[in-house]
Design a protein around this motif. Structure first.
Motif, PDB file in Angstrom:
ATOM      1  N   LEU A 313       0.503  -0.731  -0.040  1.00 19.95           N
ATOM      2  CA  LEU A 313      -0.048  -0.271  -0.023  1.00 19.95           C
ATOM      3  C   LEU A 313       0.899   1.006  -0.016  1.00 19.95           C
ATOM      4  N   GLU A 314       2.113   0.714  -0.091  1.00 23.48           N
ATOM      5  CA  GLU A 314       3.416   2.583   0.533  1.00 23.48           C
ATOM      6  C   GLU A 314       3.859   2.484  -1.355  1.00 23.48           C
ATOM      7  N   GLY A 315       3.336   1.113  -2.516  1.00 24.52           N
ATOM      8  CA  GLY A 315       3.936   1.162  -3.710  1.00 24.52           C
ATOM      9  C   GLY A 315       5.011   0.441  -3.842  1.00 24.52           C
ATOM     10  N   ASN A 316       5.072  -0.380  -2.470  1.00 22.69           N
ATOM     11  CA  ASN A 316       6.323  -0.989  -3.359  1.00 22.69           C
ATOM     12  C   ASN A 316       6.506  -2.423  -3.693  1.00 22.69           C
ATOM     13  N   GLU A 317       7.506  -2.650  -4.404  1.00 22.79           N
ATOM     14  CA  GLU A 317       7.078  -3.684  -5.312  1.00 22.79           C
ATOM     15  C   GLU A 317       8.162  -4.985  -4.378  1.00 22.79           C
ATOM     16  N   VAL A 318       6.742  -5.734  -3.415  1.00 22.54           N
ATOM     17  CA  VAL A 318       6.735  -6.706  -1.936  1.00 22.54           C
ATOM     18  C   VAL A 318       6.546  -8.205  -3.282  1.00 22.54           C
ATOM     19  N   ILE A 319       6.536  -7.838  -4.182  1.00 22.62           N
ATOM     20  CA  ILE A 319       6.643  -9.792  -4.543  1.00 22.62           C
ATOM     21  C   ILE A 319       7.197  -9.224  -6.636  1.00 22.62           C
ATOM     22  N   ALA A 320       7.827  -8.962  -6.772  1.00 23.54           N
ATOM     23  CA  ALA A 320       8.430  -8.605  -8.213  1.00 23.54           C
ATOM     24  C   ALA A 320       7.740  -9.737  -9.575  1.00 23.54           C
ATOM     25  N   PRO A 321       7.275  -8.661  -9.997  1.00 25.42           N
ATOM     26  CA  PRO A 321       6.759  -9.295 -11.651  1.00 25.42           C
ATOM     27  C   PRO A 321       7.440 -10.815 -11.537  1.00 25.42           C
ATOM     28  N   GLN A 322       6.714 -11.771 -12.194  1.00 26.75           N
ATOM     29  CA  GLN A 322       7.307 -12.585 -11.930  1.00 26.75           C
ATOM     30  C   GLN A 322       6.648 -14.022 -12.423  1.00 26.75           C
ATOM     31  N   TYR A 323       5.540 -14.152 -12.524  1.00 25.10           N
ATOM     32  CA  TYR A 323       4.011 -14.440 -12.215  1.00 25.10           C
ATOM     33  C   TYR A 323       3.549 -14.406 -14.473  1.00 25.10           C
ATOM     34  N   PHE A 324       2.885 -15.743 -14.586  1.00 26.04           N
ATOM     35  CA  PHE A 324       2.667 -15.349 -16.187  1.00 26.04           C
ATOM     36  C   PHE A 324       1.200 -15.270 -15.959  1.00 26.04           C
ATOM     37  N   ASP A 325       0.109 -15.632 -14.792  1.00 27.24           N
ATOM     38  CA  ASP A 325      -0.782 -15.240 -14.409  1.00 27.24           C
ATOM     39  C   ASP A 325      -0.698 -15.025 -12.826  1.00 27.24           C
ATOM     40  N   ALA A 326      -2.100 -14.189 -12.699  1.00 27.41           N
ATOM     41  CA  ALA A 326      -2.588 -13.523 -11.191  1.00 27.41           C
ATOM     42  C   ALA A 326      -3.559 -13.459 -11.034  1.00 27.41           C
ATOM     43  N   LYS A 327      -3.620 -13.906  -9.795  1.00 26.30           N
ATOM     44  CA  LYS A 327      -4.764 -13.261  -9.337  1.00 26.30           C
ATOM     45  C   LYS A 327      -4.990 -12.592  -7.929  1.00 26.30           C
ATOM     46  N   ASP A 328      -5.818 -11.429  -7.291  1.00 25.12           N
ATOM     47  CA  ASP A 328      -5.938 -11.149  -5.805  1.00 25.12           C
ATOM     48  C   ASP A 328      -5.569 -11.588  -5.310  1.00 25.12           C
ATOM     49  N   PHE A 329      -5.163 -10.678  -3.948  1.00 30.93           N
ATOM     50  CA  PHE A 329      -5.349 -11.203  -2.663  1.00 30.93           C
ATOM     51  C   PHE A 329      -6.623 -11.540  -2.009  1.00 30.93           C
ATOM     52  N   SER A 330      -6.569 -12.700  -1.403  1.00 32.82           N
ATOM     53  CA  SER A 330      -8.100 -13.099  -0.519  1.00 32.82           C
ATOM     54  C   SER A 330      -7.454 -13.248   0.813  1.00 32.82           C
ATOM     55  N   GLU A 331      -7.883 -12.921   1.768  1.00 33.87           N
ATOM     56  CA  GLU A 331      -7.750 -13.805   2.869  1.00 33.87           C
ATOM     57  C   GLU A 331      -6.541 -14.297   3.079  1.00 33.87           C
ATOM     58  N   GLY A 332      -4.930 -13.024   2.702  1.00 38.57           N
ATOM     59  CA  GLY A 332      -3.459 -13.546   3.138  1.00 38.57           C
ATOM     60  C   GLY A 332      -2.905 -14.627   1.910  1.00 38.57           C
ATOM     61  N   TYR A 333      -3.826 -15.159   0.747  1.00 40.60           N
ATOM     62  CA  TYR A 333      -3.058 -16.012  -0.095  1.00 40.60           C
ATOM     63  C   TYR A 333      -3.805 -14.875  -1.813  1.00 40.60           C
ATOM     64  N   ALA A 334      -3.272 -15.766  -2.492  1.00 43.70           N
ATOM     65  CA  ALA A 334      -2.923 -15.000  -3.940  1.00 43.70           C
ATOM     66  C   ALA A 334      -2.970 -16.585  -4.902  1.00 43.70           C
ATOM     67  N   ALA A 335      -3.371 -17.120  -5.518  1.00 45.94           N
ATOM     68  CA  ALA A 335      -3.308 -18.460  -6.817  1.00 45.94           C
ATOM     69  C   ALA A 335      -2.253 -17.879  -7.697  1.00 45.94           C
ATOM     70  N   VAL A 336      -1.196 -18.253  -8.133  1.00 46.82           N
ATOM     71  CA  VAL A 336      -0.218 -17.545  -9.457  1.00 46.82           C
ATOM     72  C   VAL A 336      -0.264 -18.754  -9.811  1.00 46.82           C
ATOM     73  N   GLN A 337       0.476 -18.774 -11.472  1.00 42.26           N
ATOM     74  CA  GLN A 337       0.644 -19.415 -12.376  1.00 42.26           C
ATOM     75  C   GLN A 337       2.137 -19.088 -12.651  1.00 42.26           C
ATOM     76  N   PRO A 338       3.171 -19.960 -11.831  1.00 45.05           N
ATOM     77  CA  PRO A 338       4.649 -19.664 -12.847  1.00 45.05           C
ATOM     78  C   PRO A 338       4.590 -20.233 -14.233  1.00 45.05           C
ATOM     79  N   ALA A 339       3.964 -20.879 -14.748  1.00 45.01           N
ATOM     80  CA  ALA A 339       5.141 -21.461 -15.830  1.00 45.01           C
ATOM     81  C   ALA A 339       4.144 -21.132 -16.340  1.00 45.01           C
ATOM     82  N   ASN A 340       4.241 -20.815 -18.242  1.00 43.19           N
ATOM     83  CA  ASN A 340       3.091 -20.236 -18.852  1.00 43.19           C
ATOM     84  C   ASN A 340       2.300 -21.328 -19.639  1.00 43.19           C
TER      85      ASN A 340
END
Length: 387
Positions: A313-340
């Protein structure tokens, strides 16, 4: 002779692989809710999740046990103790025991909200009206379109052309009309105000129908955290609930504030600002989404391929762009797709992988649960500490 056995062995191996369980077995963070044996599934609502088997829908409880046998053509989630179900092409409602308590006589339905549900008549020009939990008609079918009640009002579109011109208004629970079908368009209320449209200009009205912000803006979006994006001469800024500009109209697009920050667009790129108009990030992302759960999803292009990560919320890139797809965080977790095109994983708010790439698809977590897909079958998982 040995060559003749190769196809047989190969078929046996394939058969064994195909028979393997598609169910996520769980780990220290998550546990499965029953087995992944469903043709489709929806997330839990009021203690029940809709599941599909042999082409028909039913419901399971929070242990994954069948609570209502699959026998419906389509279903909605439970809301205020009732769920809309489709039988022989028409819609009615069941209770949590699976009993049909409102007969299937409607063309379409909404879920119950504030004791009422919008239903579309199978007759009478397919107009919408409202019923109560007993199935009694409270507001006669008369609307071309109708939404659920929120804070005592529901957005509706006039049905009869001569009388209403198919314009929009709001209906109260007693059936009285707020706005007299005078608006060419309208949005639902947010923070006590609703955007309404007349010709090419927007205004905001309160829950009594009073114009609070007059027709002086080209376009707007909903109020959130006391501010709303507004457009003036094709540029976007932000105004307060009095209609006073607080952030100058300077952006090509702007989204509503969420958790104190907002997405803005300039020169085909996106960034984030705070409520004082300070830029928290460079306006340099190709993709940006509203903040949820303390994180905002962002995307960059690398060799013409989108890679997604997260800022705080301060604008810091805390998880670098690395996933081919991703969803928003909800309840502390987010779904991500590491490989295309690969399997989906789950990460925590610090970017730690808490479920390795496992799923063909997975929803965001809601009330401690998520729906996943493996090998063409759907299942449900639960956060271990979810109640």
């Amino acid at each position: 002779m040995k060559l003749k056995f190769i196809p047989i062995i190969f078929i046996m191996i394939l058969t064994l692989c195909a028979c393997g369980s598609a169910t996520f077995e769980g780990n220290e963070h998550f546990s499965p809710v029953g087995e992944a044996v469903w043709e489709d599934a929806k997330n839990f609502s009021e203690g029940f999740a809709a599941v599909k088997k042999d082409g028909l829908w039913g419901y399971v409880d929070e242990n994954g046990d069948i609570a209502i046998e699959p026998r419906f053509e389509s279903v909605w989630n439970f809301s205020e103790g009732l769920a809309a179900v489709q039988i022989d092409g028409l819609w009615g409602y069941i209770n949590t025991n699976g009993d049909v308590v409102i007969e299937p006589v409607y063309q379409s339905t909404w879920g119950f909200s504030e004791g009422l549900a919008a239903v579309q008549s199978a007759e009478l020009y397919n107009y919408y009206g409202y019923i109560n939990a007993k199935g009694e008609t409270v507001i006669e079918p008369q609307f071309k379109y109708a939404k659920s009640f929120k804070n005592g009002l529901a957005l509706v579109q006039g049905g009869e052309l001569v009388a209403t011109g198919h314009k929009f208004a709001f209906v109260k629970a007693d059936g009285s009309i707020l706005g007299d079908f005078q608006w060419f368009g309208a949005e639902e209320f947010s923070e006590g105000l609703a955007e309404v449209f007349m010709t090419y200009e927007s205004a905001f009205v309160d829950t009594d129908g009073n114009i609070i912000i007059d027709y002086i803006i080209d376009d707007a979006k909903k109020f959130s955290e006391g501010l709303a994006p507004y457009a003036e001469s094709i540029k976007w800024g932000y105004m307060n609930t009095k209609g006073e500009p607080v952030i100058e109209a300077q952006y090509d697009d702007a989204e509503s504030f969420s958790e104190g920050i907002a997405v803005v667009k300039k020169d085909f790129n996106y960034g984030f600002i705070d409520k004082n108009g300070n830029e928290l990030t460079e306006i340099a992302y190709k993709y940006a989404y509203s903040a949820k759960d303390g994180r905002a999803r962002v995307g960059k292009l690398e060799l013409l391929t989108a890679k997604f990560g997260y800022i705080d919320l301060e604008g810091n890139e805390v998880i670098a762009p690395q996933y081919f797809d991703a969803k928003d965080f909800s309840e502390g977790y987010a779904a991500v797709q590491p490989a295309n095109g690969g399997k989906w994983a789950v990460i925590d708010i610090n970017g730690n992988t808490v479920i390795a790439p496992t799923f063909d698809g997975i929803t965001s977590f809601e009330n401690g649960y998520a729906v996943y897909k493996i090998g063409g079958k759907y299942g449900l998982i639960k956060v271990q500490n979810a109640e």
